[in-house]
Design a protein around this motif. Sequence first.
Motif, PDB file in Angstrom:
ATOM      1  N   LEU A 199       8.716  79.831 -27.599  1.00 60.78           N
ATOM      2  CA  LEU A 199       7.708  79.912 -28.650  1.00 60.78           C
ATOM      3  C   LEU A 199       6.512  80.657 -28.089  1.00 60.78           C
ATOM      4  CD1 LEU A 199       7.770  76.199 -29.940  1.00 60.78           C
ATOM      5  CD2 LEU A 199       9.098  78.132 -30.812  1.00 60.78           C
ATOM      6  N   ALA A 200       6.010  81.648 -28.825  1.00 60.34           N
ATOM      7  CA  ALA A 200       4.936  82.462 -28.262  1.00 60.34           C
ATOM      8  C   ALA A 200       4.056  83.058 -29.346  1.00 60.34           C
ATOM      9  CB  ALA A 200       5.523  83.594 -27.414  1.00 60.34           C
ATOM     10  N   ASN A 201       2.777  83.221 -29.006  1.00 57.35           N
ATOM     11  CA  ASN A 201       1.892  84.011 -29.844  1.00 57.35           C
ATOM     12  C   ASN A 201       2.064  85.486 -29.466  1.00 57.35           C
ATOM     13  OD1 ASN A 201       0.618  84.208 -27.346  1.00 57.35           O
ATOM     14  ND2 ASN A 201      -1.062  82.849 -27.903  1.00 57.35           N
ATOM     15  N   CYS A 202       1.193  86.350 -29.943  1.00 58.39           N
ATOM     16  CA  CYS A 202       1.342  87.772 -29.633  1.00 58.39           C
ATOM     17  C   CYS A 202       0.815  88.119 -28.248  1.00 58.39           C
ATOM     18  CB  CYS A 202       0.653  88.630 -30.695  1.00 58.39           C
ATOM     19  SG  CYS A 202      -1.121  88.287 -30.904  1.00 58.39           S
ATOM     20  N   LEU A 203      -0.051  87.271 -27.681  1.00 58.79           N
ATOM     21  CA  LEU A 203      -0.690  87.585 -26.412  1.00 58.79           C
ATOM     22  C   LEU A 203       0.226  87.375 -25.211  1.00 58.79           C
ATOM     23  CD1 LEU A 203      -3.263  88.242 -24.744  1.00 58.79           C
ATOM     24  CD2 LEU A 203      -3.738  85.777 -24.765  1.00 58.79           C
ATOM     25  N   ILE A 204       0.904  86.233 -25.149  1.00 58.51           N
ATOM     26  CA  ILE A 204       1.668  85.871 -23.951  1.00 58.51           C
ATOM     27  C   ILE A 204       2.784  86.877 -23.649  1.00 58.51           C
ATOM     28  CG2 ILE A 204       3.184  84.117 -22.956  1.00 58.51           C
ATOM     29  CD1 ILE A 204       1.415  82.003 -24.344  1.00 58.51           C
ATOM     30  N   PRO A 205       3.642  87.238 -24.600  1.00 57.09           N
ATOM     31  CA  PRO A 205       4.671  88.241 -24.280  1.00 57.09           C
ATOM     32  C   PRO A 205       4.094  89.610 -23.928  1.00 57.09           C
ATOM     33  CG  PRO A 205       4.712  87.695 -26.613  1.00 57.09           C
ATOM     34  CD  PRO A 205       3.814  86.707 -25.962  1.00 57.09           C
ATOM     35  N   THR A 206       2.937  89.949 -24.507  1.00 56.38           N
ATOM     36  CA  THR A 206       2.296  91.213 -24.156  1.00 56.38           C
ATOM     37  C   THR A 206       1.952  91.233 -22.670  1.00 56.38           C
ATOM     38  OG1 THR A 206       1.393  91.549 -26.378  1.00 56.38           O
ATOM     39  CG2 THR A 206       0.279  92.681 -24.565  1.00 56.38           C
TER      40      THR A 206
END
Length: 308
Positions: A199-206
Amino acid sequence: MSAPVTEVHAPDTLQEAVDRVLRVPDRHRTFAKDAAFAQQTWAIGPALLEALLDHGLPHRGEGEARRFERTDLHNISTYLNLPSPYFQALSRKAQALDEVARKGERHIHELQLRVECARTGHTGECAFTPIAGLDRYSEPGSMRETSPGLFTVRAQLPSNRLLFDEDRSDLLSLVADWELYVLPDGVIEDEGFSRETRLANCLIPTRLLLREAERRGIRARHGAGLLVAPPFTTLHHWVEFELDGDWVPADPVLLTAFARWGMTDPADWPYNRSVAGIVWHLLTWPPEVFFPVVRDRGGQAPVHIASR
């Protein structure tokens, strides 16, 4: 008369929705929202809410005093494709992405930014200052303050049908199966949590992709700005790759989410396709999670952004 909850949502689906939010540790919940908020903001009516409670939805209190965590309600509503304003906005963004790509031409959007006083850190009248990117990356001469605290600007968004090459696609695949999720404050920058739960927002995978791109020798940068699709525009983070002197945006988690929610055809919009057309680059390597779009005497000013 509306159909019973069990005719609209299978018990297994409701259990999956609850199990998904239960991946978040209870210590990160604030339990501040009531049943009226669940219905008015997230289209979770009384019958559905009771069914979710039967499946273990976290809460505090009983009866009218029951309170819920806002991100639980948000994520369950989206998972169930309920017609909340947020879900409808996401659908519009996916549609805009597809429309821009099919037309194959630049799109111009007029944005209106209504700014509120930061209220802390200064005395006297407000002094609103938009970040430099709003002017630098907009249609020349379009940035203007039409009245105190009200700005208009025209965004130019490109379009392409680019699929990234094997090396970049392999990099993007590291997070392609992660689920886009609104995280509570306690894990909003916690990469370990996202790795474990997917589960992730847009910031962490970036941030993860940028670190791995550097390790692999792939030239990349952190893009931040706005996810634009009328009438809603929101802050967003994504990764950009340099290709032939241009910076091209990628967002595998967003594209996977659009496909999962039935908003785009995954055959047309695989995770390794560029998202040029709905992201507007304003900042590179932003220092804050919730970066400022307009400042008020140095402080970050709340801003509401409409687009058309």
